[in-house]
Design a protein around this motif. Structure first.
Motif, PDB file in Angstrom:
ATOM      1  N   PHE A 238       0.631  -1.282  -0.067  1.00  0.00           N
ATOM      2  CA  PHE A 238      -0.146  -0.119  -0.038  1.00  0.00           C
ATOM      3  C   PHE A 238       0.775   1.396  -0.033  1.00  0.00           C
ATOM      4  O   PHE A 238       0.267   2.270  -0.043  1.00  0.00           O
ATOM      5  N   THR A 239       2.285   1.371   0.044  1.00  0.00           N
ATOM      6  CA  THR A 239       2.935   2.325  -0.294  1.00  0.00           C
ATOM      7  C   THR A 239       3.181   2.639  -1.690  1.00  0.00           C
ATOM      8  O   THR A 239       4.082   3.676  -1.851  1.00  0.00           O
ATOM      9  N   SER A 240       2.654   1.901  -2.568  1.00  0.00           N
ATOM     10  CA  SER A 240       2.918   2.247  -3.940  1.00  0.00           C
ATOM     11  C   SER A 240       1.942   3.042  -4.485  1.00  0.00           C
ATOM     12  O   SER A 240       0.745   3.049  -4.411  1.00  0.00           O
ATOM     13  N   PHE A 241       2.476   3.817  -5.302  1.00  0.00           N
ATOM     14  CA  PHE A 241       1.804   4.918  -6.117  1.00  0.00           C
ATOM     15  C   PHE A 241       0.826   4.404  -7.209  1.00  0.00           C
ATOM     16  O   PHE A 241      -0.067   4.787  -7.737  1.00  0.00           O
ATOM     17  N   THR A 242       1.509   3.213  -7.548  1.00  0.00           N
ATOM     18  CA  THR A 242       0.855   2.644  -8.996  1.00  0.00           C
ATOM     19  C   THR A 242      -0.167   1.430  -8.595  1.00  0.00           C
ATOM     20  O   THR A 242      -0.494   0.709  -9.542  1.00  0.00           O
ATOM     21  N   SER A 243      -0.487   1.498  -7.379  1.00  0.00           N
ATOM     22  CA  SER A 243      -1.568   0.247  -6.815  1.00  0.00           C
ATOM     23  C   SER A 243      -2.914   0.344  -7.591  1.00  0.00           C
ATOM     24  O   SER A 243      -3.336   1.312  -7.828  1.00  0.00           O
ATOM     25  N   ALA A 244      -3.229  -0.954  -7.967  1.00  0.00           N
ATOM     26  CA  ALA A 244      -4.535  -0.929  -8.923  1.00  0.00           C
ATOM     27  C   ALA A 244      -5.384  -1.399  -8.091  1.00  0.00           C
ATOM     28  O   ALA A 244      -6.584  -1.954  -8.331  1.00  0.00           O
ATOM     29  N   THR A 245      -5.285  -1.482  -6.895  1.00  0.00           N
ATOM     30  CA  THR A 245      -6.138  -2.074  -5.781  1.00  0.00           C
ATOM     31  C   THR A 245      -7.284  -0.907  -5.121  1.00  0.00           C
ATOM     32  O   THR A 245      -7.954  -1.237  -4.283  1.00  0.00           O
ATOM     33  N   VAL A 246      -7.171   0.087  -5.545  1.00  0.00           N
ATOM     34  CA  VAL A 246      -8.000   1.298  -5.054  1.00  0.00           C
ATOM     35  C   VAL A 246      -8.899   2.009  -5.891  1.00  0.00           C
ATOM     36  O   VAL A 246      -8.561   2.041  -7.068  1.00  0.00           O
ATOM     37  N   ASN A 247     -10.058   2.588  -5.494  1.00  0.00           N
ATOM     38  CA  ASN A 247     -11.076   3.282  -6.614  1.00  0.00           C
ATOM     39  C   ASN A 247     -10.595   4.523  -6.765  1.00  0.00           C
ATOM     40  O   ASN A 247     -10.961   5.056  -7.698  1.00  0.00           O
ATOM     41  N   SER A 248     -10.011   5.267  -5.725  1.00  0.00           N
ATOM     42  CA  SER A 248      -9.913   6.757  -5.861  1.00  0.00           C
ATOM     43  C   SER A 248      -8.633   7.473  -5.168  1.00  0.00           C
ATOM     44  O   SER A 248      -8.105   6.651  -4.303  1.00  0.00           O
ATOM     45  N   GLU A 249      -8.205   8.542  -5.663  1.00  0.00           N
ATOM     46  CA  GLU A 249      -7.238   9.050  -4.862  1.00  0.00           C
ATOM     47  C   GLU A 249      -7.490   9.425  -3.252  1.00  0.00           C
ATOM     48  O   GLU A 249      -6.363   9.037  -2.591  1.00  0.00           O
ATOM     49  N   GLU A 250      -8.673   9.461  -2.790  1.00  0.00           N
ATOM     50  CA  GLU A 250      -8.891   9.735  -1.462  1.00  0.00           C
ATOM     51  C   GLU A 250      -8.596   8.395  -0.736  1.00  0.00           C
ATOM     52  O   GLU A 250      -7.789   8.243   0.278  1.00  0.00           O
ATOM     53  N   GLN A 251      -8.989   7.318  -1.444  1.00  0.00           N
ATOM     54  CA  GLN A 251      -8.722   5.961  -0.866  1.00  0.00           C
ATOM     55  C   GLN A 251      -7.421   5.653  -0.562  1.00  0.00           C
ATOM     56  O   GLN A 251      -6.724   5.151   0.364  1.00  0.00           O
ATOM     57  N   GLN A 252      -6.466   5.855  -1.655  1.00  0.00           N
ATOM     58  CA  GLN A 252      -5.044   5.616  -1.854  1.00  0.00           C
ATOM     59  C   GLN A 252      -4.213   6.625  -0.749  1.00  0.00           C
ATOM     60  O   GLN A 252      -3.406   6.157  -0.011  1.00  0.00           O
ATOM     61  N   LYS A 253      -4.663   7.730  -0.322  1.00  0.00           N
ATOM     62  CA  LYS A 253      -4.199   8.424   0.623  1.00  0.00           C
ATOM     63  C   LYS A 253      -4.405   8.193   2.041  1.00  0.00           C
ATOM     64  O   LYS A 253      -3.357   7.867   2.840  1.00  0.00           O
ATOM     65  N   VAL A 254      -5.263   7.486   2.114  1.00  0.00           N
ATOM     66  CA  VAL A 254      -5.916   6.744   3.550  1.00  0.00           C
ATOM     67  C   VAL A 254      -5.047   5.798   3.595  1.00  0.00           C
ATOM     68  O   VAL A 254      -4.380   5.268   4.786  1.00  0.00           O
ATOM     69  N   LEU A 255      -4.992   4.817   2.580  1.00  0.00           N
ATOM     70  CA  LEU A 255      -4.205   3.320   2.648  1.00  0.00           C
ATOM     71  C   LEU A 255      -2.781   3.715   2.826  1.00  0.00           C
ATOM     72  O   LEU A 255      -1.872   3.008   3.442  1.00  0.00           O
ATOM     73  N   LEU A 256      -2.072   4.785   1.978  1.00  0.00           N
ATOM     74  CA  LEU A 256      -0.951   5.256   2.174  1.00  0.00           C
ATOM     75  C   LEU A 256      -0.336   5.679   3.637  1.00  0.00           C
ATOM     76  O   LEU A 256       0.698   5.040   4.209  1.00  0.00           O
ATOM     77  N   LYS A 257      -1.209   6.560   4.169  1.00  0.00           N
ATOM     78  CA  LYS A 257      -1.047   6.943   5.685  1.00  0.00           C
ATOM     79  C   LYS A 257      -0.895   5.698   6.434  1.00  0.00           C
ATOM     80  O   LYS A 257      -0.141   5.492   7.503  1.00  0.00           O
ATOM     81  N   SER A 258      -2.088   4.767   6.453  1.00  0.00           N
ATOM     82  CA  SER A 258      -2.059   3.574   7.288  1.00  0.00           C
ATOM     83  C   SER A 258      -0.904   2.829   6.901  1.00  0.00           C
ATOM     84  O   SER A 258      -0.365   2.339   8.180  1.00  0.00           O
ATOM     85  N   SER A 259      -0.389   2.420   5.991  1.00  0.00           N
ATOM     86  CA  SER A 259       0.795   1.668   5.770  1.00  0.00           C
ATOM     87  C   SER A 259       2.053   2.310   6.379  1.00  0.00           C
ATOM     88  O   SER A 259       2.853   1.596   7.223  1.00  0.00           O
ATOM     89  N   LEU A 260       2.193   3.498   5.969  1.00  0.00           N
ATOM     90  CA  LEU A 260       3.512   4.107   6.705  1.00  0.00           C
ATOM     91  C   LEU A 260       3.528   4.263   8.204  1.00  0.00           C
ATOM     92  O   LEU A 260       4.617   3.986   8.764  1.00  0.00           O
ATOM     93  N   LYS A 261       2.364   4.458   8.845  1.00  0.00           N
ATOM     94  CA  LYS A 261       2.120   4.348  10.196  1.00  0.00           C
ATOM     95  C   LYS A 261       2.536   2.846  10.941  1.00  0.00           C
ATOM     96  O   LYS A 261       3.308   2.980  11.801  1.00  0.00           O
ATOM     97  N   VAL A 262       2.045   1.998  10.250  1.00  0.00           N
ATOM     98  CA  VAL A 262       2.323   0.747  10.641  1.00  0.00           C
ATOM     99  C   VAL A 262       3.926   0.519  10.588  1.00  0.00           C
ATOM    100  O   VAL A 262       4.542  -0.325  11.464  1.00  0.00           O
ATOM    101  N   LEU A 263       4.290   0.789   9.537  1.00  0.00           N
ATOM    102  CA  LEU A 263       5.790   0.400   9.249  1.00  0.00           C
ATOM    103  C   LEU A 263       6.597   1.204  10.158  1.00  0.00           C
ATOM    104  O   LEU A 263       7.747   0.777  10.488  1.00  0.00           O
TER     105      LEU A 263
END
Length: 366
Positions: A238-263
């Motif tokens: 979920f740290t990848s900008f090219t992920s094809a697993t999300v529907n929108s930019e808003e989703q990608q931002k949420v999942l990016l933040k979540s993954s970075l916090k866990v890491l």
């Protein structure tokens, strides 16, 4: 008739919720898990429910098992609320008490179905977004009930409210009867109301929130996190900008933040398990490339770039990772830029901390 089979008894709301999720009826399970989620939103009801859950291994095992329920539409909604409840409980949960917990948490991060380009709140039936469960209809019912509060007088103050229910099990297993009790509970003025879903309620975001909390409350949880072989690769994905697993930019931002916090949390763990986790994270083939892209993107918030700098600083504790990071010139250049690029007064705490953390990372890499 007071002692007859239909004689009423009094049951606390927390016990009613726990009994409901242990039922074999999906409607009753849904009402039970929604009640538990509501009760966890405020301190008095939260404390009372947590106290009872800690002594009920059966209820905890059922709750955790719900994280893997995907077979039917009603099960996917139950799964969402089970994830939301588990995210609250994870702040004080020892996963060894419920075997298989981490495996089921890991399934929340699965994204093996191609999403459809539509708003995730509008997906219906079997075509719903696998990252997000459609619960709009149930939310509207709850909001309608909440809207009537000004015209109704609640009598409840906490989850130890005594609710009069029939003792005849066949009567209580009637879904219509259960819904009536759900309506009565919704009318209580002092019971917190359900909030609308947000992108933070994406199943992978909830899964990563659970991992984040588990890693922070007990080091043995970190051992269990390490044992699930595909969990860390999923988080890094979920740290990848090219992920094809999300529907929108808003989703990608949420999942990016979540993954970075866990890491960031996993790389900061001390002891032998911390060394093991940092090694596993640093050896992922795409991690450093993804972190470099985030660090070099000025459209990414300083808060997220600070998390990247913290991850790099933490990984650099270990010699092999330090040498590998040091050989990637683009990472060093972007850390230098973050360290030196302090444009006047900072508007947020993250703006102030990014140069500091970037400097710490550079010092570790020197």
């Amino acid at each position: 008739m007071e002692g007859g089979v239909f004689a009423a008894k009094r049951i606390s709301l927390s016990n009613f919720a726990m009994d409901s999720i242990n039922s074999d009826l999906s409607k009753k399970q849904l009402y039970g898990i929604r009640m538990m989620h509501i009760f966890l939103q405020r301190d008095p009801t939260r404390a009372q429910l947590l106290e009872k859950l800690t002594t009920s291994t059966q209820t905890m095992a059922r709750l955790i098992s719900m994280l893997g329920w995907t077979s039917r539409n009603d099960h996917t909604t139950i799964r969402l609320y089970a994830a939301k409840v588990t995210a609250e409980l994870a702040k004080s949960l020892r996963v060894v008490t419920v075997p298989g917990t981490m495996y089921l948490v890991s399934t929340l991060l699965d994204t093996d179905r191609k999403p459809k380009r539509r708003h995730p709140l509008l997906d219906e039936d079997d075509d719903r977004d696998p990252l997000f469960v459609d619960t709009v209809e149930s939310q509207e019912k709850s909001q309608d009930a909440a809207g009537d509060q000004g015209q109704k007088q609640g009598s409840a103050g906490d989850t130890d409210i005594m609710l009069k229910t029939p003792t005849r099990s066949t009567h209580m297993n009637n879904p219509r009867s259960t819904y009536k009790y759900w309506e009565r509970i919704s009318e209580c003025e002092s019971i917190p109301k359900e909030q609308p879903l947000t992108f933070n309620d994406l199943l992978p975001a909830l899964g990563m929130s659970i991992v984040y909390s588990l890693a922070g409350c007990d080091q043995n949880n970190s051992v269990e996190i390490d044992r699930v072989t595909d969990l860390i690769p999923k988080i890094i994905g979920f740290t990848s900008f090219t992920s094809a697993t999300v529907n929108s930019e808003e989703q990608q931002k949420v999942l990016l933040k979540s993954s970075l916090k866990v890491l960031q949390r996993l790389t900061s763990i001390e002891g032998e398990i911390g060394i093991t986790l940092r090694h596993k994270i640093s050896k992922h083939p795409f991690l450093l490339r993804n972190l470099a892209e985030i660090l070099g993107d000025n459209s990414i918030t300083p808060e997220l770039r600070k998390l990247v700098a913290e991850i790099l600083r933490n990984l650099a504790i270990d010699r092999d990772a330090r040498q590998e990071i040091g050989q990637i010139q683009v990472l060093i250049t972007r850390l230098m830029k973050a360290f030196l690029n302090c444009n006047g007064p900072s508007s947020t705490n993250a703006d102030c901390l990014l140069p500091k953390v970037a400097g710490q990372a550079l010092a570790m890499l020197a």
